[in-house]
Write an enzyme that holds these catalytic residues in place. Structure first.
Site, PDB file in Angstrom:
ATOM      1  CG  HIS A   6      -5.524  -2.512   0.104  1.00 55.19           C
ATOM      2  ND1 HIS A   6      -4.889  -2.095  -1.049  1.00 55.19           N
ATOM      3  CD2 HIS A   6      -4.913  -1.861   1.138  1.00 55.19           C
ATOM      4  CE1 HIS A   6      -3.945  -1.225  -0.732  1.00 55.19           C
ATOM      5  NE2 HIS A   6      -3.939  -1.069   0.591  1.00 55.19           N
ATOM      6  CB  SER A  58      -0.964  -0.031   1.193  1.00 50.68           C
ATOM      7  OG  SER A  58      -2.001   0.900   1.044  1.00 50.68           O
ATOM      8  CD  GLU A 105      -5.978  -3.399  -4.321  1.00 55.28           C
ATOM      9  OE1 GLU A 105      -5.782  -2.526  -3.455  1.00 55.28           O
ATOM     10  OE2 GLU A 105      -5.177  -4.320  -4.572  1.00 55.28           O
TER      11      GLU A 105
END
Length: 302
Positions: A273, A149, A243
């Protein structure tokens, strides 16, 4: 899709997405995630866990090593969390798993976070640790950068910054659902808003505001999707087909190939995610095994 993923998706949609609507309460989010991390299991007995204190004089933030005996390679890992939450404890399980499966030692970096520390503090911390590893005589050919991320975006930004500073490149970079575009301009921010079980689309611009504090959302070290990628090492990218950050991965992969990089992208349907960081999921462990094979492949012969 395993029953574990079905359950995880339901829990995330109820506990994370539904409760994440509206303005972000930073202390509340941090408290919730820290509380959850206390339930995580300790690293396996065969993994040595060594905390590293911050060294202000040398510009190094805190970090920790997770290592097998006689490691054959090094992974420099940057945790996710929107640049404002998560930390060493939340990502200890995935780092320990990578250490074991890749026969590596993993340095997990506790970079400074927003809103207390704004861009480019996280990038500065990442580059400082890369310089430290190089100063210790570690061959860059034996190192892979990794992150999930925001940490995936940070790993990529660290590559760009290091290249621009004339530093050697590592052997590769492993990116789990990387957040590469803080302007949040990817089409899947809208098209997958309902399908994503974790995020509401309005949450990411808020997190970006914490980190950028008025600076450009398209700055190449904040949003490395917009950076010149030439000269960077091979990439392995994992992302869910469901996502809102999917476009951040697919556009990165396309730009990398256009600019002459080696890049491979692994897309899975119905996954949350950063599912590879969720070692309790069979799909997460399988993706980590594939990732460890990539780490081993690019560092072989180092």
């Amino acid at each position: 899709m395993s029953i574990q993923v079905v359950i995880a998706n339901l829990v995330l949609r109820w506990q994370f997405k539904s409760k994440g609507r509206g303005p972000i309460d930073v202390p509340k989010v941090r408290h919730m995630i820290t509380k959850a991390a206390k339930r995580y299991p300790a690293p396996p007995a065969e993994i040595k866990h060594t905390p590293v204190a911050a060294k202000g004089a040398s510009g190094l933030c805190a970090a920790e090593w997770l290592s097998v005996d006689n490691p054959q390679r090094t992974v420099l890992y940057f945790h996710g969390g929107g640049y404002f939450f998560c930390g060493l404890d939340t990502h200890r399980p995935v780092c320990a798993y990578l250490a074991k499966s890749a026969k590596a030692r993993v340095l997990s970096v506790d970079y400074r976070m927003a809103p207390e520390n704004i861009f480019p503090a996280a990038v500065d911390d990442a580059v400082a640790w890369w310089k430290e590893l190089l100063s210790q005589g570690i061959s860059p050919k034996s190192v892979v950068f990794a992150g999930d991320s925001a940490g995936g975006g940070l790993a990529l930004a660290c590559l760009v910054a290091a290249r621009d500073q004339g530093l050697p490149m590592p052997a590769g970079a492993l990116l789990f659902s990387p957040w590469t575009d803080l302007s949040c301009s990817g089409e899947t921010m809208k098209t997958l808003a309902d399908a994503d079980v974790m995020f509401n689309p309005e949450s990411l611009p808020q997190a970006a505001t914490f980190y950028l504090a008025g600076q450009s959302a398209t700055h190449p070290l904040a949003s490395p999707l917009f950076a010149d990628l030439k000269g960077l090492p091979p990439l392995m990218i994992h992302a869910s087909r469901h996502e809102i950050l999917l476009s951040d991965s697919t556009r990165l992969h396309e730009r990398a190939l256009q600019q002459g990089l080696q890049s491979e992208i692994h897309l899975k349907a119905k996954m949350p995610h950063v599912w590879p960081t969720m070692v309790m999921l069979p799909e997460g462990r399988q993706s980590l095994k594939e990732s460890s094979q990539f780490i081993t492949r690019v560092t072989t012969g180092a």
